[in-house]
Enzyme design. Sequence first.
Site, mmCIF file in Angstrom:
data_model
loop_
_atom_site.group_PDB
_atom_site.id
_atom_site.type_symbol
_atom_site.label_atom_id
_atom_site.label_comp_id
_atom_site.label_asym_id
_atom_site.label_seq_id
_atom_site.Cartn_x
_atom_site.Cartn_y
_atom_site.Cartn_z
ATOM 1 N N ASN A 1 -24.660 -5.038 -8.838
ATOM 2 C CA ASN A 1 -23.382 -4.354 -8.685
ATOM 3 C C ASN A 1 -23.596 -2.925 -8.216
ATOM 4 O OD1 ASN A 1 -21.772 -6.555 -9.528
ATOM 5 N ND2 ASN A 1 -22.259 -6.103 -11.648
ATOM 6 N N CYS A 2 -22.543 -2.334 -7.685
ATOM 7 C CA CYS A 2 -22.542 -0.964 -7.202
ATOM 8 C C CYS A 2 -23.162 -0.048 -8.250
ATOM 9 C CB CYS A 2 -21.109 -0.541 -6.904
ATOM 10 S SG CYS A 2 -20.945 1.136 -6.305
ATOM 11 N N PRO A 3 -24.037 0.840 -7.872
ATOM 12 C CA PRO A 3 -24.467 1.189 -6.520
ATOM 13 C C PRO A 3 -25.789 0.540 -6.099
ATOM 14 C CG PRO A 3 -25.217 2.892 -7.994
ATOM 15 C CD PRO A 3 -24.521 1.835 -8.848
ATOM 16 N N ASP B 1 -21.466 -8.540 -4.560
ATOM 17 C CA ASP B 1 -20.491 -7.577 -5.062
ATOM 18 C C ASP B 1 -19.417 -7.321 -3.995
ATOM 19 O OD1 ASP B 1 -19.063 -5.486 -6.167
ATOM 20 O OD2 ASP B 1 -20.715 -4.061 -6.162
ATOM 21 N N ASP C 1 -18.606 -0.011 0.398
ATOM 22 C CA ASP C 1 -19.804 0.805 0.180
ATOM 23 C C ASP C 1 -20.673 0.880 1.430
ATOM 24 O OD1 ASP C 1 -18.982 1.178 -2.421
ATOM 25 O OD2 ASP C 1 -20.397 -0.264 -3.277
#
Length: 76
Positions: free
Chosen positions: A14-16, A41, A47
């Site tokens: 998941n981010c980041p 994600d 992103d």
Amino acid sequence: MSEFDQELDACGLNCPLPIVRAKKMLTRMASGEVLKIVATDPGSVDDFEAFAKQTGHGLLDSREIQGKFHYLLRKS
């Protein structure tokens, strides 16, 4: 998707983390080489668009295939 020089499997991250891992791989690549990233994600879509604009790397392709997000980034 077209040809690429290296591939990053960011599925399950998941981010980041997809961006962090891609950035790390890009530092080891030569200018003009292409990195393929596969992520799960949904936030990675925005992103990677923002990452490409901020860094100057070329986002050559961005698409969803069977629930996975595929990107091609050309190192600037």
